[in-house]
Design a protein around this motif. Sequence first.
Motif, PDB file in Angstrom:
ATOM      1  N   UNK A 183       0.830  -1.200   0.000  1.00  0.00           N
ATOM      2  CA  UNK A 183       0.000   0.000   0.000  1.00  0.00           C
ATOM      3  C   UNK A 183       0.867   1.253   0.000  1.00  0.00           C
ATOM      4  N   UNK A 184       1.993   1.183   0.687  1.00  0.00           N
ATOM      5  CA  UNK A 184       2.914   2.325   0.666  1.00  0.00           C
ATOM      6  C   UNK A 184       3.495   2.526  -0.733  1.00  0.00           C
ATOM      7  N   UNK A 185       3.809   1.439  -1.426  1.00  0.00           N
ATOM      8  CA  UNK A 185       4.313   1.577  -2.792  1.00  0.00           C
ATOM      9  C   UNK A 185       3.250   2.170  -3.706  1.00  0.00           C
ATOM     10  N   UNK A 186       2.002   1.774  -3.483  1.00  0.00           N
ATOM     11  CA  UNK A 186       0.915   2.331  -4.283  1.00  0.00           C
ATOM     12  C   UNK A 186       0.813   3.844  -4.101  1.00  0.00           C
ATOM     13  N   UNK A 187       0.988   4.318  -2.880  1.00  0.00           N
ATOM     14  CA  UNK A 187       0.968   5.760  -2.633  1.00  0.00           C
ATOM     15  C   UNK A 187       2.016   6.474  -3.479  1.00  0.00           C
ATOM     16  N   UNK A 188       3.219   5.911  -3.523  1.00  0.00           N
ATOM     17  CA  UNK A 188       4.294   6.549  -4.281  1.00  0.00           C
ATOM     18  C   UNK A 188       4.058   6.467  -5.786  1.00  0.00           C
ATOM     19  N   UNK A 189       3.375   5.415  -6.238  1.00  0.00           N
ATOM     20  CA  UNK A 189       3.133   5.256  -7.669  1.00  0.00           C
ATOM     21  C   UNK A 189       2.122   6.267  -8.199  1.00  0.00           C
ATOM     22  N   UNK A 190       1.243   6.760  -7.352  1.00  0.00           N
ATOM     23  CA  UNK A 190       0.296   7.794  -7.772  1.00  0.00           C
ATOM     24  C   UNK A 190       0.820   9.161  -7.334  1.00  0.00           C
ATOM     25  N   UNK A 191       2.099   9.377  -7.584  1.00  0.00           N
ATOM     26  CA  UNK A 191       2.768  10.570  -7.081  1.00  0.00           C
ATOM     27  C   UNK A 191       2.319  11.876  -7.691  1.00  0.00           C
ATOM     28  N   UNK A 192       1.574  11.828  -8.816  1.00  0.00           N
ATOM     29  CA  UNK A 192       1.139  13.083  -9.432  1.00  0.00           C
ATOM     30  C   UNK A 192      -0.156  13.619  -8.835  1.00  0.00           C
ATOM     31  N   UNK A 193      -0.732  12.895  -7.869  1.00  0.00           N
ATOM     32  CA  UNK A 193      -1.910  13.379  -7.146  1.00  0.00           C
ATOM     33  C   UNK A 193      -1.687  13.130  -5.657  1.00  0.00           C
ATOM     34  N   UNK A 194      -2.272  13.962  -4.785  1.00  0.00           N
ATOM     35  CA  UNK A 194      -2.136  13.718  -3.342  1.00  0.00           C
ATOM     36  C   UNK A 194      -2.905  12.456  -2.937  1.00  0.00           C
ATOM     37  N   UNK A 195      -2.276  11.630  -2.137  1.00  0.00           N
ATOM     38  CA  UNK A 195      -2.917  10.417  -1.636  1.00  0.00           C
ATOM     39  C   UNK A 195      -2.353  10.103  -0.255  1.00  0.00           C
ATOM     40  N   UNK A 196      -3.218   9.677   0.642  1.00  0.00           N
ATOM     41  CA  UNK A 196      -2.771   9.304   1.978  1.00  0.00           C
ATOM     42  C   UNK A 196      -3.693   8.244   2.558  1.00  0.00           C
ATOM     43  N   UNK A 229     -12.250  14.136  -4.154  1.00  0.00           N
ATOM     44  CA  UNK A 229     -11.569  13.023  -3.486  1.00  0.00           C
ATOM     45  C   UNK A 229     -12.420  11.761  -3.539  1.00  0.00           C
ATOM     46  N   UNK A 230     -11.733  10.632  -3.557  1.00  0.00           N
ATOM     47  CA  UNK A 230     -12.345   9.313  -3.441  1.00  0.00           C
ATOM     48  C   UNK A 230     -11.754   8.634  -2.224  1.00  0.00           C
ATOM     49  N   UNK A 231     -12.601   8.103  -1.370  1.00  0.00           N
ATOM     50  CA  UNK A 231     -12.168   7.384  -0.171  1.00  0.00           C
ATOM     51  C   UNK A 231     -12.362   5.891  -0.429  1.00  0.00           C
ATOM     52  N   UNK A 232     -11.268   5.169  -0.564  1.00  0.00           N
ATOM     53  CA  UNK A 232     -11.297   3.763  -0.963  1.00  0.00           C
ATOM     54  C   UNK A 232     -10.891   2.874   0.204  1.00  0.00           C
ATOM     55  N   UNK A 233     -11.536   1.709   0.300  1.00  0.00           N
ATOM     56  CA  UNK A 233     -11.225   0.747   1.351  1.00  0.00           C
ATOM     57  C   UNK A 233     -10.310  -0.338   0.781  1.00  0.00           C
ATOM     58  N   UNK A 234      -9.046  -0.404   1.206  1.00  0.00           N
ATOM     59  CA  UNK A 234      -8.163  -1.453   0.714  1.00  0.00           C
ATOM     60  C   UNK A 234      -8.673  -2.836   1.117  1.00  0.00           C
ATOM     61  N   UNK A 235      -8.582  -3.769   0.215  1.00  0.00           N
ATOM     62  CA  UNK A 235      -9.033  -5.132   0.500  1.00  0.00           C
ATOM     63  C   UNK A 235      -8.221  -5.717   1.647  1.00  0.00           C
ATOM     64  N   UNK A 236      -8.942  -6.288   2.615  1.00  0.00           N
ATOM     65  CA  UNK A 236      -8.282  -6.908   3.762  1.00  0.00           C
ATOM     66  C   UNK A 236      -7.984  -5.962   4.901  1.00  0.00           C
ATOM     67  N   UNK A 237      -8.231  -4.667   4.703  1.00  0.00           N
ATOM     68  CA  UNK A 237      -7.979  -3.675   5.754  1.00  0.00           C
ATOM     69  C   UNK A 237      -9.203  -2.788   5.907  1.00  0.00           C
ATOM     70  N   UNK A 238     -10.294  -3.294   6.491  1.00  0.00           N
ATOM     71  CA  UNK A 238     -11.545  -2.524   6.543  1.00  0.00           C
ATOM     72  C   UNK A 238     -11.454  -1.252   7.364  1.00  0.00           C
ATOM     73  N   UNK A 239     -10.485  -1.154   8.268  1.00  0.00           N
ATOM     74  CA  UNK A 239     -10.368   0.031   9.102  1.00  0.00           C
ATOM     75  C   UNK A 239      -9.436   1.085   8.516  1.00  0.00           C
ATOM     76  N   UNK A 240      -8.916   0.830   7.321  1.00  0.00           N
ATOM     77  CA  UNK A 240      -8.078   1.809   6.647  1.00  0.00           C
ATOM     78  C   UNK A 240      -8.858   2.453   5.505  1.00  0.00           C
ATOM     79  N   UNK A 241      -8.530   3.695   5.214  1.00  0.00           N
ATOM     80  CA  UNK A 241      -9.132   4.409   4.097  1.00  0.00           C
ATOM     81  C   UNK A 241      -8.027   5.052   3.271  1.00  0.00           C
TER      82      UNK A 241
END
Length: 274
Positions: free
Chosen positions: A104-117, A234-246
Amino acid sequence: MNHDLGEFLRTRRARVRPDDVGLPAGGRRRVPGLRREELAMLAGVSVDYYMRLEQGRTPSVSDSVLDAVSRVLRLDETERSHLRNLVRPTPVKRPGPQRVRPGLRRLLDMVGDVPAFVMGRRSDVLAWNALAGALYGFDEARPEDLNSSRHTFLSPEARTFYRDWPTVAADMVAFLRLDAGRYPDDARLAALVGELAVKDETFRKLWAQHKVMEKTHGTKLIHHPVVGDLDLDYEALKPSGDPDLTLAVYTARVGSPSEERLKLLASWSASVDA
């Protein structure tokens, strides 16, 4: 007695007018909305039973009763889920520290042209990419300040940073309310709510409204101190397997001034890092 359950039901009753459900207004009323006896009649239960439900003194409530009460109160799906959580609190072990997996951290860096957290329980900010850091100042924040609720209500800059601060504030409280229903024994969440209630009057008033909301999507109107006004979807997405993360991803509309300013923010951030 479940105080939150009683207050939630009372605030939901207050927003339903008698003529909304086919009842005469009946002259002056001491409080707005439906009376307990009116709700009980429409839901098909006795007044005594409904009063015990509102007081949290019903050890077992059937799905049919909850569905009937929800129908009369015109609850949406999020509110229905919150009501079930309040009526049937699930004992859970004390939540441990949340972790953001490497993928998930790598995914954040891969979408580096938009803010994501990534945001966790209690609106804690757990991980972000460089552009989100430049947008929100996460890199300079103290660990205890990496919390969206605390930033919204206690940061001196928040009311100018968010051009629609009242909307952001109301939504943030609604998110926390939903978390509180899911995790009634979360001591850190209770401490956060207590801190915000003591330090901010607006938070106290919004918390008393018992509004609940799920993080989904929307628009943030931001005034950034470096690049100026940004209108970001903004889009708030739920990562698969991590229901308490957004996973929150912000984008600007193609060809808009905000898109150009977001590119400028990325260039400014890169120059500061260099």
